[in-house]
Enzyme design. Structure first.
Site, PDB file in Angstrom:
ATOM      1  N   HIS A 163       6.523  -5.444  -0.488  1.00  0.00           N
ATOM      2  CA  HIS A 163       5.158  -4.917  -0.618  1.00  0.00           C
ATOM      3  C   HIS A 163       4.211  -5.991  -1.137  1.00  0.00           C
ATOM      4  O   HIS A 163       3.113  -6.183  -0.602  1.00  0.00           O
ATOM      5  CB  HIS A 163       5.135  -3.714  -1.559  1.00  0.00           C
TER       6      HIS A 163
ATOM      7  N   HIS B 202       0.256  -7.913   0.384  1.00  0.00           N
ATOM      8  CA  HIS B 202      -0.940  -8.410  -0.296  1.00  0.00           C
ATOM      9  C   HIS B 202      -1.230  -9.894  -0.117  1.00  0.00           C
ATOM     10  O   HIS B 202      -2.397 -10.291  -0.043  1.00  0.00           O
ATOM     11  CB  HIS B 202      -0.828  -8.116  -1.793  1.00  0.00           C
TER      12      HIS B 202
ATOM     13  N   GLU C  68      -5.375  -1.418  -2.114  1.00  0.00           N
ATOM     14  CA  GLU C  68      -4.127  -0.790  -1.704  1.00  0.00           C
ATOM     15  C   GLU C  68      -4.238   0.017  -0.409  1.00  0.00           C
ATOM     16  O   GLU C  68      -3.381  -0.090   0.462  1.00  0.00           O
ATOM     17  CB  GLU C  68      -3.578   0.115  -2.817  1.00  0.00           C
TER      18      GLU C  68
ATOM     19  N   SER D 234       2.159  -2.723   4.298  1.00  0.00           N
ATOM     20  CA  SER D 234       3.594  -2.862   4.060  1.00  0.00           C
ATOM     21  C   SER D 234       4.355  -1.574   4.351  1.00  0.00           C
ATOM     22  O   SER D 234       5.545  -1.484   4.060  1.00  0.00           O
ATOM     23  CB  SER D 234       3.840  -3.283   2.603  1.00  0.00           C
TER      24      SER D 234
END
Length: 277
Positions: free
Chosen positions: A132, A137, A177, A196
């Protein structure tokens, strides 16, 4: 429960996962099964994101050139980020405090918990694992506008009170997010929690269940969320530069304005235990 297949940066009280520590040379050893898990996640997600992820993210994927068949070492990622935007990644335990999180972002260090999910949790994980954090990111941290906003967010959070941080956490959730982007090719994903996630990628863009609405910072600050469900609402930016402009605004003044107003009604069923904020 629908398959959420994602994790976001959340702050839980406990975790079943233990982050791996490096050896004396800084190398982190992973098992063959852990590398295989990364490979499964990488291959299925990179294919799914074609035509769904924003160009800024896909450019970052090219820049990072992360390995597909093994878990990357943190210094491999940091070298590219530092060259592009002055950022890097920092090894953290499975769980970290708000203080640690904001301090790292303020120092242009993105936290990466050095564990990867077990095969039984391939499609759902609350904790932010290395897939993730790095896959979701880090590609966008090669983009200067996104990186600058993230640094500003960290500095604000570091100086904020406990109550103010709750509102800042909502802003982060609704943008970094789980944010979407308007492009000339249509809606695209920039939020790492979606990027993700195998299940949420198609759900966020193609399902008729969630609401998609134009991003407004004051509204986002007042929007409750749950960490353990497919999101019922996604905020849409006109372009990634909106985050840069947001970073130049008086975000804390907006936080205080939001604190003086009621929260919006939740678009989900309440959960009695940890999971909503």
């Amino acid at each position: 429960m629908a398959t959420a297949a994602r994790s976001g940066r959340v702050f839980m009280k406990s975790s079943n996962y233990q982050a791996k520590k490096p050896d004396e040379s800084g190398f982190i050893e992973y098992t063959e099964e852990e590398h295989e898990t990364w490979s499964i996640l990488y291959h299925r997600q990179i294919e799914l994101l074609k035509g769904r992820a924003c160009n800024e993210y896909m450019n970052g994927i090219d820049e990072l050139a992360m390995p597909a068949e093994r878990i990357p070492q943190l210094d491999e990622i940091s070298r590219v980020l530092n060259d592009k935007t002055g950022w890097g990644v920092a090894r953290v335990p499975a769980l970290i405090s708000f203080d640690r999180f904001f301090k790292l972002l303020a120092d242009k260090q993105f936290p990466v918990a050095t564990f990867i999910r077990v095969r039984d949790e391939l499609d759902y994980l609350q904790e932010p694992d290395i897939f993730h954090e790095i896959f979701g990111h880090c590609p966008l941290l090669t983009n200067q506008e996104f990186a600058d906003f993230t640094e500003t967010y960290g500095r604000l959070g570091l100086a904020a009170s406990k109550e103010e941080r709750v509102y800042l956490a909502r802003l982060y959730w609704m943008t970094v997010e789980f944010g979407l982007l308007n492009t000339s090719q249509g809606l695209r994903i920039y939020g790492g929690g979606i990027l993700s996630s195998y299940g949420e990628t198609t759900y966020a863009l193609e399902s008729d269940v969630p609401v998609r609405t134009t991003f407004d910072p004051l509204t986002a600050l007042r929007t409750p969320y749950r960490i353990d469900i497919l999101q019922p609402l996604y905020y849409v930016l006109d372009d990634i530069e909106v985050l840069h402009r947001l970073g130049e605004m008086d975000i804390m003044a907006l936080v205080h304005q939001a604190m003086a107003m009621p929260l919006l009604s939740p678009m989900f069923e309440p959960k009695p235990e940890e999971g909503a904020t």
